[in-house]
Design an enzyme around this catalytic site. Sequence first.
Site, PDB file in Angstrom:
ATOM      1  N   GLY A  60       0.737  -1.166  -0.017  1.00 51.71           N
ATOM      2  CA  GLY A  60      -0.227   0.099   0.020  1.00 51.71           C
ATOM      3  C   GLY A  60       1.026   1.286  -0.014  1.00 51.71           C
ATOM      4  O   GLY A  60       1.958   1.373   0.494  1.00 51.71           O
ATOM      5  N   GLN A  65       3.256  10.198   1.044  1.00 56.33           N
ATOM      6  CA  GLN A  65       4.317   9.279   1.021  1.00 56.33           C
ATOM      7  C   GLN A  65       5.319   9.776  -0.042  1.00 56.33           C
ATOM      8  O   GLN A  65       6.673   9.258   0.146  1.00 56.33           O
ATOM      9  CB  GLN A  65       4.410   7.718   1.295  1.00 56.33           C
ATOM     10  CG  GLN A  65       3.703   7.183   2.435  1.00 56.33           C
ATOM     11  CD  GLN A  65       3.554   5.652   2.416  1.00 56.33           C
ATOM     12  OE1 GLN A  65       2.564   5.203   2.033  1.00 56.33           O
ATOM     13  NE2 GLN A  65       4.598   5.004   2.906  1.00 56.33           N
ATOM     14  N   CYS A 110       6.401   0.048   6.893  1.00 53.92           N
ATOM     15  CA  CYS A 110       6.010   1.360   6.081  1.00 53.92           C
ATOM     16  C   CYS A 110       7.128   1.419   5.280  1.00 53.92           C
ATOM     17  O   CYS A 110       8.257   1.625   5.461  1.00 53.92           O
ATOM     18  CB  CYS A 110       5.589   2.169   7.083  1.00 53.92           C
ATOM     19  SG  CYS A 110       5.176   3.934   6.155  1.00 53.92           S
ATOM     20  N   LEU A 111       6.947   1.878   3.977  1.00 46.89           N
ATOM     21  CA  LEU A 111       7.809   2.100   2.627  1.00 46.89           C
ATOM     22  C   LEU A 111       8.610   3.579   3.123  1.00 46.89           C
ATOM     23  O   LEU A 111       9.729   3.816   2.970  1.00 46.89           O
ATOM     24  CB  LEU A 111       7.025   2.573   1.515  1.00 46.89           C
ATOM     25  CG  LEU A 111       6.618   1.201   0.694  1.00 46.89           C
ATOM     26  CD1 LEU A 111       5.896   1.608  -0.302  1.00 46.89           C
ATOM     27  CD2 LEU A 111       7.877   0.458   0.482  1.00 46.89           C
ATOM     28  N   HIS A 153      -3.959   1.358   7.671  1.00 50.43           N
ATOM     29  CA  HIS A 153      -2.716   1.939   7.414  1.00 50.43           C
ATOM     30  C   HIS A 153      -2.417   3.148   6.588  1.00 50.43           C
ATOM     31  O   HIS A 153      -2.051   4.287   7.075  1.00 50.43           O
ATOM     32  CB  HIS A 153      -1.627   1.033   7.302  1.00 50.43           C
ATOM     33  CG  HIS A 153      -0.450   1.426   7.084  1.00 50.43           C
ATOM     34  ND1 HIS A 153       0.755   0.636   7.936  1.00 50.43           N
ATOM     35  CD2 HIS A 153       0.444   2.102   6.217  1.00 50.43           C
ATOM     36  CE1 HIS A 153       1.906   1.394   7.632  1.00 50.43           C
ATOM     37  NE2 HIS A 153       1.814   2.112   6.574  1.00 50.43           N
ATOM     38  N   GLU A 154      -3.230   2.769   5.204  1.00 49.55           N
ATOM     39  CA  GLU A 154      -2.828   4.235   4.259  1.00 49.55           C
ATOM     40  C   GLU A 154      -3.935   5.350   4.845  1.00 49.55           C
ATOM     41  O   GLU A 154      -3.439   6.483   4.287  1.00 49.55           O
ATOM     42  CB  GLU A 154      -3.263   3.361   3.055  1.00 49.55           C
ATOM     43  CG  GLU A 154      -2.483   2.085   2.560  1.00 49.55           C
ATOM     44  CD  GLU A 154      -0.736   2.570   2.573  1.00 49.55           C
ATOM     45  OE1 GLU A 154      -0.513   3.871   2.453  1.00 49.55           O
ATOM     46  OE2 GLU A 154      -0.221   1.432   2.944  1.00 49.55           O
ATOM     47  N   HIS A 157      -2.132   7.706   6.945  1.00 47.54           N
ATOM     48  CA  HIS A 157      -1.183   8.405   6.266  1.00 47.54           C
ATOM     49  C   HIS A 157      -1.842  10.073   5.503  1.00 47.54           C
ATOM     50  O   HIS A 157      -1.172  10.784   5.845  1.00 47.54           O
ATOM     51  CB  HIS A 157      -0.585   7.791   5.001  1.00 47.54           C
ATOM     52  CG  HIS A 157       0.612   6.990   5.403  1.00 47.54           C
ATOM     53  ND1 HIS A 157       1.644   7.270   5.984  1.00 47.54           N
ATOM     54  CD2 HIS A 157       0.784   5.696   5.137  1.00 47.54           C
ATOM     55  CE1 HIS A 157       2.707   6.542   6.280  1.00 47.54           C
ATOM     56  NE2 HIS A 157       2.263   5.508   5.704  1.00 47.54           N
TER      57      HIS A 157
END
Length: 184
Positions: A60, A65, A110-111, A153-154, A157
Amino acid sequence: MITMDDIIRDGHPTLRKVAEEVSMPPSQEDIELLTSMHEYLVNSQNPETAMKYQLRAGIGIAAPQINVSKRMIAIHAKDEKDQQHSYTLFNPKIISHSVEKAYLTSGEGCLSVDEAFPGFVPRYSKITVKAMDLQGKEVKLRLKGIMAIVFQHEIDHLNGVMFYDHINKKDPYYVPDHSIAVER
């Protein structure tokens, strides 16, 4: 094409901002950006492509991000039954959720976060999300288990919240009452 260089890291101020709504119908620029966010996820899960372009695998990604403070998310993940789910969504919003909680037994990553944050991240085990698709049409999704966790999670953000904000500081492996463990 989005690369790892485009993904901002923990500590960048954009990751703590509340992202702006995307006006509908979406602009061609927003459609292209969201499409390329999704392409990143697909490419990052292909071992050859990921190695060639040095992509960290992700399931995701949210626009903040990549330093774009807009309410856009892309998801490309498999559920507990190994079914592939792919979404490109504008303005996702959780409109209802269960009382029951869920958490990934392996914790979350997380990225945008390079270091490990050990601990459980309590989430709702079931959610209903309303959003707009690439064509600007409303979609309503009922999600549970891993897919509910990924969406939360997304969407976090988009609200300037990082996954580790949810980890119990005194007891990182605390399991809340009425919660289920989800394997990944």
